[in-house]
Design a protein around this motif. Structure first.
Motif, PDB file in Angstrom:
ATOM      1  N   THR A  78       0.856  -1.194   0.000  1.00 30.04           N
ATOM      2  CA  THR A  78       0.000   0.000   0.000  1.00 30.04           C
ATOM      3  C   THR A  78       0.887   1.237   0.000  1.00 30.04           C
ATOM      4  N   ASN A  79       0.422   2.290  -0.699  1.00 30.82           N
ATOM      5  CA  ASN A  79       1.192   3.532  -0.608  1.00 30.82           C
ATOM      6  C   ASN A  79       0.403   4.619   0.128  1.00 30.82           C
ATOM      7  N   ARG A  80      -0.518   4.181   0.945  1.00 34.77           N
ATOM      8  CA  ARG A  80      -1.154   5.103   1.881  1.00 34.77           C
ATOM      9  C   ARG A  80      -1.558   4.299   3.109  1.00 34.77           C
ATOM     10  N   GLY A  81      -2.023   4.983   4.144  1.00 34.74           N
ATOM     11  CA  GLY A  81      -2.394   4.234   5.342  1.00 34.74           C
ATOM     12  C   GLY A  81      -1.976   4.986   6.581  1.00 34.74           C
ATOM     13  N   LYS A 141      13.393   0.004  -4.026  1.00 38.20           N
ATOM     14  CA  LYS A 141      12.473  -0.288  -5.132  1.00 38.20           C
ATOM     15  C   LYS A 141      11.827   0.984  -5.628  1.00 38.20           C
ATOM     16  N   THR A 142      11.815   1.232  -6.870  1.00 35.28           N
ATOM     17  CA  THR A 142      10.884   2.163  -7.492  1.00 35.28           C
ATOM     18  C   THR A 142      11.178   2.203  -8.983  1.00 35.28           C
ATOM     19  N   ILE A 143      10.098   2.202  -9.761  1.00 32.14           N
ATOM     20  CA  ILE A 143      10.309   2.328 -11.209  1.00 32.14           C
ATOM     21  C   ILE A 143      10.897   3.698 -11.523  1.00 32.14           C
ATOM     22  N   ASP A 144      10.751   4.663 -10.602  1.00 33.70           N
ATOM     23  CA  ASP A 144      11.187   6.040 -10.891  1.00 33.70           C
ATOM     24  C   ASP A 144      12.712   6.203 -10.846  1.00 33.70           C
ATOM     25  N   ASN A 145      13.410   5.281 -10.215  1.00 33.83           N
ATOM     26  CA  ASN A 145      14.878   5.339 -10.047  1.00 33.83           C
ATOM     27  C   ASN A 145      15.341   6.615  -9.340  1.00 33.83           C
ATOM     28  N   VAL A 185       4.998   9.480 -19.530  1.00 36.82           N
ATOM     29  CA  VAL A 185       5.514   8.354 -18.739  1.00 36.82           C
ATOM     30  C   VAL A 185       5.578   8.757 -17.268  1.00 36.82           C
ATOM     31  N   MET A 186       5.729   7.770 -16.402  1.00 39.28           N
ATOM     32  CA  MET A 186       5.800   8.051 -14.959  1.00 39.28           C
ATOM     33  C   MET A 186       7.193   8.557 -14.565  1.00 39.28           C
ATOM     34  N   GLY A 187       7.430   8.674 -13.278  1.00 34.51           N
ATOM     35  CA  GLY A 187       8.745   9.127 -12.802  1.00 34.51           C
ATOM     36  C   GLY A 187       8.681  10.135 -11.671  1.00 34.51           C
ATOM     37  N   ARG A 188       7.460  10.539 -11.299  1.00 27.52           N
ATOM     38  CA  ARG A 188       7.249  11.605 -10.320  1.00 27.52           C
ATOM     39  C   ARG A 188       8.094  12.843 -10.656  1.00 27.52           C
ATOM     40  N   ASP A 189       8.925  13.333  -9.721  1.00 27.72           N
ATOM     41  CA  ASP A 189       9.603  14.607  -9.984  1.00 27.72           C
ATOM     42  C   ASP A 189      10.964  14.425 -10.636  1.00 27.72           C
ATOM     43  N   ALA A 238       7.780  13.353 -19.181  1.00 21.65           N
ATOM     44  CA  ALA A 238       7.660  12.810 -17.821  1.00 21.65           C
ATOM     45  C   ALA A 238       6.442  13.441 -17.163  1.00 21.65           C
ATOM     46  N   GLU A 239       5.723  12.665 -16.352  1.00 19.73           N
ATOM     47  CA  GLU A 239       4.494  13.184 -15.722  1.00 19.73           C
ATOM     48  C   GLU A 239       4.751  14.440 -14.888  1.00 19.73           C
ATOM     49  N   GLY A 240       5.994  14.590 -14.403  1.00 19.07           N
ATOM     50  CA  GLY A 240       6.305  15.752 -13.555  1.00 19.07           C
ATOM     51  C   GLY A 240       6.967  16.895 -14.299  1.00 19.07           C
ATOM     52  N   LYS A 260       0.026  13.491  -3.701  1.00 20.31           N
ATOM     53  CA  LYS A 260      -0.764  14.080  -4.789  1.00 20.31           C
ATOM     54  C   LYS A 260      -0.435  13.359  -6.081  1.00 20.31           C
ATOM     55  N   ARG A 261      -1.438  13.012  -6.860  1.00 18.71           N
ATOM     56  CA  ARG A 261      -1.197  12.273  -8.102  1.00 18.71           C
ATOM     57  C   ARG A 261      -0.837  13.215  -9.231  1.00 18.71           C
ATOM     58  N   LEU A 262       0.245  12.889  -9.921  1.00 18.90           N
ATOM     59  CA  LEU A 262       0.659  13.685 -11.071  1.00 18.90           C
ATOM     60  C   LEU A 262      -0.099  13.229 -12.307  1.00 18.90           C
ATOM     61  N   GLY A 287       0.914   5.308 -17.968  1.00 29.55           N
ATOM     62  CA  GLY A 287       0.373   5.019 -16.639  1.00 29.55           C
ATOM     63  C   GLY A 287       0.918   3.761 -15.978  1.00 29.55           C
ATOM     64  N   HIS A 288       0.019   3.042 -15.327  1.00 26.17           N
ATOM     65  CA  HIS A 288       0.437   1.913 -14.490  1.00 26.17           C
ATOM     66  C   HIS A 288       0.911   0.708 -15.283  1.00 26.17           C
ATOM     67  N   LEU A 289       0.720   0.743 -16.586  1.00 29.71           N
ATOM     68  CA  LEU A 289       1.316  -0.300 -17.436  1.00 29.71           C
ATOM     69  C   LEU A 289       2.805  -0.458 -17.112  1.00 29.71           C
ATOM     70  N   GLN A 290       3.437   0.678 -16.797  1.00 32.70           N
ATOM     71  CA  GLN A 290       4.886   0.676 -16.550  1.00 32.70           C
ATOM     72  C   GLN A 290       5.267  -0.048 -15.260  1.00 32.70           C
ATOM     73  N   ARG A 291       4.287  -0.264 -14.389  1.00 33.21           N
ATOM     74  CA  ARG A 291       4.600  -0.947 -13.128  1.00 33.21           C
ATOM     75  C   ARG A 291       4.333  -2.441 -13.200  1.00 33.21           C
ATOM     76  N   GLY A 292       3.674  -2.863 -14.295  1.00 28.44           N
ATOM     77  CA  GLY A 292       3.207  -4.246 -14.315  1.00 28.44           C
ATOM     78  C   GLY A 292       4.134  -5.190 -15.045  1.00 28.44           C
TER      79      GLY A 292
END
Ligand code: F6P
Length: 364
Positions: A78-81, A141-145, A185-189, A238-240, A260-262, A287-292
């Motif tokens: 989970t990434n919240r909680g 771990k993170t696809i964002d590196n 593509v993803m990558g956050r900031d 990049a999404e950011g 916050k979702r980019l 999107g999330h295709l990149q995580r799968g």
């Protein structure tokens, strides 16, 4: 100093990434076979440490048969909680008592140490639990590196492969219709995925958060390509990524307990370009295709090395560390040195220079 360990826990936390199962497998096999330790899997990330023993499951050799190539995580994540970070006190948990509760639960359950697999959020939480006396080694771990202290995080290579293959497919349709395709593509900031997938796919414009961009620079590139007889263009964003005269694009509000979702930058660029160029312009959000999906061979090997090293570090009493890739060797780096710090694409690094040398427009 080596500690006496009999049982360790392993958990996956934050967004999923290809290779989580490969790490779990390496941890379980190494712990059992090399050290004779018991391993318990903690379901649902750190949430699984809040007092419900049904979220713990013993992991033996039989439980990790066949999981090496599987995407996702057999333990859930989970990434919240409840383990959100405080906005007023940087680096601290919003509810510090939650960390005491988690450590007490581990003691109750006879869990002597943890391997935590995750990104920066996971490192921050791990650091808080470690400070309360629970030995922890983390696996990046993170696809964002985007984690400092390691050359690569696992999951990144697979995400880059997925994005590159997708862009290859979009190339053939762009070429057939003389279109401009804008691919988000993803990558956050950070722009690691965009830069790698953009270069790997031979894209013509790559926009990353580290370099603010203008629409005019993209238009210029599309027009220049027409002069050399190339009537289509591939724009990877990049999404950011941030317009020089604007702000980061977010999708709606922050979800409770999450970041916050980019998103939305590709649509905006498409609208702007459509007003300025003759071509049809189309957008695609990967999107999330990149995580799968199944991890690449390179990620599987990295995960296996990381997982094994995490167990060795616990055995050597070197908790409070994160395993890391440095050049070609797997090292340990102290968590406090890297927690809450981001690895961004260096503005003048060789990747950026390579792109510029190949006449790729970086938006500036
Ligand atoms: O950090 C990994 C990541 O996939 C980012 O690239 C992306 O911005 C975010 O997670 C998406 O998170 P969620 O799964 O909550 O939509």
């Amino acid at each position: 100093m080596a500690t006496k360990i009999k049982k360790i826990g392993v958990l996956t936390s934050g967004g999923d990434a290809p290779g989580l199962n490969a790490v779990i497998r390496a941890v379980v096999i190494t712990a059992h076979q090399k050290y004779g330790w018991e391993v318990v899997g903690i379901n649902g990330g750190f949430e699984g440490l809040l007092g419900d023993p049904s979220l713990l499951r013993p992991l033996g050799l039989v439980d990790v048969i066949n999981i090496l190539p599987q995407g996702g995580t057999i333990l859930g994540t989970t990434n919240r909680g409840h383990f959100g970070m405080s906005e007023e006190r940087p680096g601290e948990l919003a509810d510090p008592a939650i960390a005491d509760q988690a450590v007490a639960f581990c003691h109750e359950q006879g869990i002597d140490a943890l391997v935590t697999i995750g990104g920066d959020g996971t490192l921050q939480i791990s650091y808080q639990l470690e400070k309360r006396g629970l030995p922890i080694v983390s696996v990046p771990k993170t696809i964002d590196n985007d984690l400092l202290g390691t050359d690569y995080t696992f999951g990144f290579d697979t995400a880059v492969r997925t994005a590159t293959e997708a862009i290859d497919k979009l190339r053939t349709t762009a070429l057939s219709h003389n279109r401009v395709m804008v691919i988000e593509v993803m990558g956050r900031d950070t722009g690691w995925i965009a830069l790698y997938a953009g270069i790997g796919s031979g894209s013509h414009v790559i926009l990353i958060p580290e370099i603010p961009f203008t629409i005019d620079s993209i238009v210029k590139q599309i027009e220049w390509r027409e002069t050399i007889g190339a009537m289509f263009s591939l724009v990877v964003v990049a999404e950011g990524a941030v317009p020089a005269d604007g702000d980061t694009f977010y999708r709606g509000d922050r979800e409770e307990g999450g970041m916050k979702r980019l998103g939305g930058i590709a649509r905006w660029i498409t609208e702007q370009l459509s007003k300025k160029v003759e071509h049809d312009v189309r957008e695609m959000v990967l999107g999330h295709l990149q995580r799968g999906g199944s991890p690449t061979a390179s990620d599987r090997i990295l995960c296996t090395r990381f997982g094994a090293k995490a167990v060795h570090l616990l055995a050597q009493g070197r908790s409070g560390t994160m395993v890391s890739l440095s050049g070609t060797s797997i090292q340990a780096i102290e968590t406090w040195k890297i927690v809450s710090r981001q690895k961004r694409v260096p503005f003048d690094g060789d990747l950026v220079q390579t792109a510029r040398g190949l006449s790729i427009c970086l938006g500036d």
